[in-house]
Design a protein around this motif. Sequence first.
Motif, PDB file in Angstrom:
ATOM      1  N   PHE A 144      78.193 -24.171  42.848  1.00 45.16           N
ATOM      2  CA  PHE A 144      78.485 -22.746  42.677  1.00 45.16           C
ATOM      3  C   PHE A 144      77.465 -21.843  43.370  1.00 45.16           C
ATOM      4  O   PHE A 144      77.457 -20.639  43.155  1.00 45.16           O
ATOM      5  CB  PHE A 144      78.539 -22.426  41.175  1.00 45.16           C
ATOM      6  CG  PHE A 144      79.554 -23.249  40.433  1.00 45.16           C
ATOM      7  CD1 PHE A 144      80.891 -22.898  40.445  1.00 45.16           C
ATOM      8  CD2 PHE A 144      79.173 -24.408  39.751  1.00 45.16           C
ATOM      9  CE1 PHE A 144      81.843 -23.669  39.781  1.00 45.16           C
ATOM     10  CE2 PHE A 144      80.112 -25.187  39.089  1.00 45.16           C
ATOM     11  CZ  PHE A 144      81.450 -24.813  39.107  1.00 45.16           C
ATOM     12  N   ASP A 145      76.637 -22.439  44.208  1.00 46.87           N
ATOM     13  CA  ASP A 145      75.576 -21.701  44.906  1.00 46.87           C
ATOM     14  C   ASP A 145      75.965 -21.502  46.367  1.00 46.87           C
ATOM     15  O   ASP A 145      76.054 -22.468  47.124  1.00 46.87           O
ATOM     16  CB  ASP A 145      74.263 -22.483  44.811  1.00 46.87           C
ATOM     17  CG  ASP A 145      73.081 -21.752  45.429  1.00 46.87           C
ATOM     18  OD1 ASP A 145      73.295 -20.741  46.128  1.00 46.87           O
ATOM     19  OD2 ASP A 145      71.939 -22.197  45.216  1.00 46.87           O
ATOM     20  N   PRO A 146      76.217 -20.256  46.811  1.00 42.80           N
ATOM     21  CA  PRO A 146      76.621 -20.026  48.204  1.00 42.80           C
ATOM     22  C   PRO A 146      75.608 -20.548  49.219  1.00 42.80           C
ATOM     23  O   PRO A 146      75.987 -20.882  50.344  1.00 42.80           O
ATOM     24  CB  PRO A 146      76.740 -18.498  48.285  1.00 42.80           C
ATOM     25  CG  PRO A 146      76.954 -18.048  46.876  1.00 42.80           C
ATOM     26  CD  PRO A 146      76.177 -19.011  46.030  1.00 42.80           C
ATOM     27  N   ALA A 147      74.342 -20.634  48.830  1.00 44.88           N
ATOM     28  CA  ALA A 147      73.332 -21.133  49.755  1.00 44.88           C
ATOM     29  C   ALA A 147      73.432 -22.644  49.947  1.00 44.88           C
ATOM     30  O   ALA A 147      72.907 -23.177  50.928  1.00 44.88           O
ATOM     31  CB  ALA A 147      71.939 -20.757  49.263  1.00 44.88           C
ATOM     32  N   LYS A 148      74.119 -23.342  49.032  1.00 50.77           N
ATOM     33  CA  LYS A 148      74.191 -24.800  49.096  1.00 50.77           C
ATOM     34  C   LYS A 148      75.608 -25.326  49.289  1.00 50.77           C
ATOM     35  O   LYS A 148      75.780 -26.474  49.696  1.00 50.77           O
ATOM     36  CB  LYS A 148      73.575 -25.403  47.828  1.00 50.77           C
ATOM     37  CG  LYS A 148      72.096 -25.081  47.679  1.00 50.77           C
ATOM     38  CD  LYS A 148      71.520 -25.654  46.392  1.00 50.77           C
ATOM     39  CE  LYS A 148      70.042 -25.313  46.259  1.00 50.77           C
ATOM     40  NZ  LYS A 148      69.462 -25.810  44.997  1.00 50.77           N
TER      41      LYS A 148
END
Length: 390
Positions: free
Chosen positions: A41-45
């Motif tokens: 749920f992390d846009p960076a990952k």
Amino acid sequence: MALLEVNSPALIRQFLDLPARLYQNQPNWISPLDPEIEAVFDPAKNTLLARGEAIRWVLTNAAGTVVGRVAAFINRDAEQPDPTLPVGGMGFFECEDDQAAANELFEAARRWLAARGMQAMDGPINFGERDRFWGLLTEGFTEPNYGMFFHQPYYQQLFERYGFELFFRQYTCYREVDTPLHPAFSRAFDTYAQQYPAFQFRHADKRDAEKLAHDFHHVYNLAWANHSGINPMSLDKARELVKQMQPVLDERLLWFAYHNDEPIAFFVSLPELNQMFKHVSRRFGLLAKLHFLWEKRKYQQRRDKKLFGVIFGVVPEWQGKGIESALMVHARAEFMRAGYREIEMNWIGDFNPRMLAVTRSIGARIYKTHVTYRYLFDRERPFERSPIIR
């Protein structure tokens, strides 16, 4: 009951902590690591969030206790074989044995997906690749492999009573490494041994990560990229996968077949990581990471280790010619020398009978079954199961 969108640190913690309470009396449950759930749920990952969407909720009762959780997502990069049936996903479902609560969670996912143009939802699935967090465990409630969920047996009724229908089954196969192979495998081994050096079978050298990435990338795209639901892999993606595997890989489990130095088949496995992670805190902070290194060292010294078959493939030109049999003879001998005694393989869908036949040919048996369900929003539309790969 109250449905709360997970949008704060406190609600994230409630989302992550619910399974520990639900499975406290299930000795075979092994928790996934919290950072790996959060990475979805992390846009960076998770690069899928650049074009896709995801949302998650927790459900609380009148006392404010969390009784369920679920996530919904739209992967705009996913193949949609039927343009009249855009399909979204739901996953990370956990719930008490309460059909009304489960229905609230399923309905939240359905409403959110329908508002964004979806006509069906598959679940429980991952917002990402099929190699993890995919499917509902329905048979074989033994310890889960790394990257797969253990589920409560009553979940199947919660899904089916709501109206989900079986889209495809996912079979995890098992064998003891020292189980003898069929004599045909030895004949294939002898045939290709006589053609050395044109044909060679060897495990990877972890010191040469670039070659490992190139060889994997080559075979993967020829053997797998034309399958439904599987996209071609870039070389950079292959390099990233090798980089991610480096801390845990055992090069003796990464086997390739070569014809005139061109890779034509692979059998890629890893130590079964949950045999180490089950001793480590799921929050995976600094102390847990140090603890993991200690558990890894202990595990490497054992002579009764378990390995996990991640992926197996043969390029089309060489399929059905005994390459896979010769490769398995080489790999099995090295596995035994390295102290591996059991193998579970990454799941194979019932839509892939040829691959299931290959696993049967090496003496593996179905050990666990997960199910991917589909729910059609138009309840009058005829339901169709996942098509068979021919």
